[in-house]
Design a protein around this motif. Structure first.
Motif, mmCIF file in Angstrom:
data_model
loop_
_atom_site.group_PDB
_atom_site.id
_atom_site.type_symbol
_atom_site.label_atom_id
_atom_site.label_comp_id
_atom_site.label_asym_id
_atom_site.label_seq_id
_atom_site.Cartn_x
_atom_site.Cartn_y
_atom_site.Cartn_z
ATOM 1 N N GLU A 118 -37.221 -65.273 -119.834
ATOM 2 C CA GLU A 118 -36.398 -66.221 -120.576
ATOM 3 C C GLU A 118 -35.149 -65.524 -121.088
ATOM 4 O O GLU A 118 -35.150 -64.329 -121.383
ATOM 5 C CB GLU A 118 -37.205 -66.766 -121.753
ATOM 6 N N SER A 119 -34.063 -66.277 -121.196
ATOM 7 C CA SER A 119 -32.835 -65.729 -121.771
ATOM 8 C C SER A 119 -32.042 -66.863 -122.386
ATOM 9 O O SER A 119 -32.282 -68.046 -122.111
ATOM 10 C CB SER A 119 -31.995 -65.011 -120.707
ATOM 11 N N GLY A 142 -30.648 -72.009 -123.473
ATOM 12 C CA GLY A 142 -31.690 -71.117 -123.015
ATOM 13 C C GLY A 142 -32.228 -71.527 -121.660
ATOM 14 O O GLY A 142 -32.233 -72.709 -121.308
ATOM 15 N N THR A 143 -32.701 -70.535 -120.901
ATOM 16 C CA THR A 143 -33.293 -70.784 -119.586
ATOM 17 C C THR A 143 -34.636 -70.093 -119.504
ATOM 18 O O THR A 143 -34.763 -68.913 -119.844
ATOM 19 C CB THR A 143 -32.387 -70.275 -118.459
ATOM 20 N N HIS A 144 -35.643 -70.814 -119.047
ATOM 21 C CA HIS A 144 -36.995 -70.289 -118.906
ATOM 22 C C HIS A 144 -37.351 -70.212 -117.429
ATOM 23 O O HIS A 144 -37.315 -71.219 -116.717
ATOM 24 C CB HIS A 144 -37.993 -71.211 -119.625
ATOM 25 N N SER A 148 -35.043 -73.640 -113.655
ATOM 26 C CA SER A 148 -35.184 -74.555 -114.780
ATOM 27 C C SER A 148 -33.822 -75.064 -115.232
ATOM 28 O O SER A 148 -32.809 -74.372 -115.120
ATOM 29 C CB SER A 148 -35.866 -73.855 -115.958
ATOM 30 N N THR A 150 -31.085 -75.867 -118.058
ATOM 31 C CA THR A 150 -30.732 -75.136 -119.268
ATOM 32 C C THR A 150 -31.008 -76.013 -120.484
ATOM 33 O O THR A 150 -30.466 -77.110 -120.599
ATOM 34 C CB THR A 150 -29.252 -74.731 -119.253
ATOM 35 N N GLN A 183 -41.497 -77.136 -118.518
ATOM 36 C CA GLN A 183 -41.732 -75.733 -118.847
ATOM 37 C C GLN A 183 -41.400 -75.424 -120.305
ATOM 38 O O GLN A 183 -41.874 -74.428 -120.853
ATOM 39 C CB GLN A 183 -40.897 -74.812 -117.947
ATOM 40 N N TYR A 184 -40.561 -76.293 -120.914
ATOM 41 C CA TYR A 184 -40.111 -76.063 -122.275
ATOM 42 C C TYR A 184 -41.011 -76.760 -123.291
ATOM 43 O O TYR A 184 -41.700 -77.734 -122.967
ATOM 44 C CB TYR A 184 -38.678 -76.573 -122.463
ATOM 45 N N SER A 222 -43.240 -67.152 -123.735
ATOM 46 C CA SER A 222 -41.861 -66.926 -124.150
ATOM 47 C C SER A 222 -41.556 -67.862 -125.320
ATOM 48 O O SER A 222 -42.333 -68.767 -125.631
ATOM 49 C CB SER A 222 -40.899 -67.173 -122.994
ATOM 50 N N GLY A 225 -40.981 -71.524 -124.135
ATOM 51 C CA GLY A 225 -41.896 -72.003 -123.111
ATOM 52 C C GLY A 225 -43.117 -72.663 -123.726
ATOM 53 O O GLY A 225 -43.508 -72.362 -124.853
#
Length: 226
Positions: A118-119, A142-144, A148, A150, A183-184, A222, A225
């Motif tokens: 993740e970032s 954020g991206t997981h 995915s 954003t 995923q989030y 994460s 996540g």
């Protein structure tokens, strides 16, 4: 600390998160933000500020924050949460937080963070505080994982600057828009983390190193996540 559900606040959360971005825009104008409690509440909305503090987050005010530029390794432990199934005290993936370009004239700072899968990058970042205490108030994309959408979220990072790093480290995040990606975590839910040994140490890393025993990394979540 036990997880404190915020289901009672849900009727107002749609409004809170729906107006968050528009209310933030005013405060991003140069030299407008002075780090007061009222301005922080206007940036986050009073309702969201109350939800965060009810979950245990400490928000520091003031217009003379310490210099927080640098990279910090956070060994994240869940302090409290409104995410279904979360258990306070659970270890999450380590994260590297990066602050740069701090400007104490307009109380702005540039932010990004990275975990193993993740970032995120700040798209609006303010800093408040005085002496050695600070709070960074952040809008983040954020991206997981890979592939995915954003997600858009709000974060607050608080603590006290020392020569070793950020002591009394806290990291709060709330999901604004997960773009329907499963995923989030769900929209209008959030987590508050503390640091395993109470200090997010300074680091030269840009992403966390593999310091965990084989197989353990995959068992941790994460930050945003499910």
């Amino acid at each position: 600390m036990k997880s404190q559900p915020i289901s009672a606040a849900y009727p107002i959360l749609a409004l809170v998160f729906g107006i968050l971005f528009s209310s933030c825009q005013k405060d991003e104008e140069p030299n407008q933000f002075t780090g007061s409690q009222e301005e922080i509440e206007e940036f986050l909305t009073p309702e969201l500020t109350e939800i965060m503090t009810d979950l245990g987050l400490e928000i520091n005010t003031g217009n003379t924050p310490p210099n927080i530029e640098g990279n910090y390794l956070a060994e994240a432990v869940l302090m409290s949460s409104s995410v279904a199934g979360d258990v306070p005290g659970k270890r999450f993936l380590d994260a590297v937080m990066k602050f740069e370009n701090q400007n104490n004239k307009d109380l702005s700072v540039t932010f990004s963070y990275a975990q193993t899968i993740e970032s995120g990058t700040g798209i609006g970042a303010l800093i408040a505080g005085s002496q050695d205490s600070f709070s960074a108030i952040l809008k983040v994309e954020g991206t997981h994982g890979t592939g995915s959408a954003t997600a858009q979220l709000v974060m607050v990072i608080s603590g006290k600057m020392t020569s070793e790093g950020i002591r009394d480290f806290q990291w709060a995040l709330f999901m604004l828009d997960n773009k329907g990606d499963s995923q989030y975590i769900a929209n209008n839910t959030g987590r508050v983390f503390k640091e395993l040994d109470n200090i997010a140490e300074k680091t030269t890393l840009s992403i966390p190193s593999g310091r965990l025993a084989p197989g353990l990394e995959s068992s941790r979540k994460s930050a945003i996540g499910r």
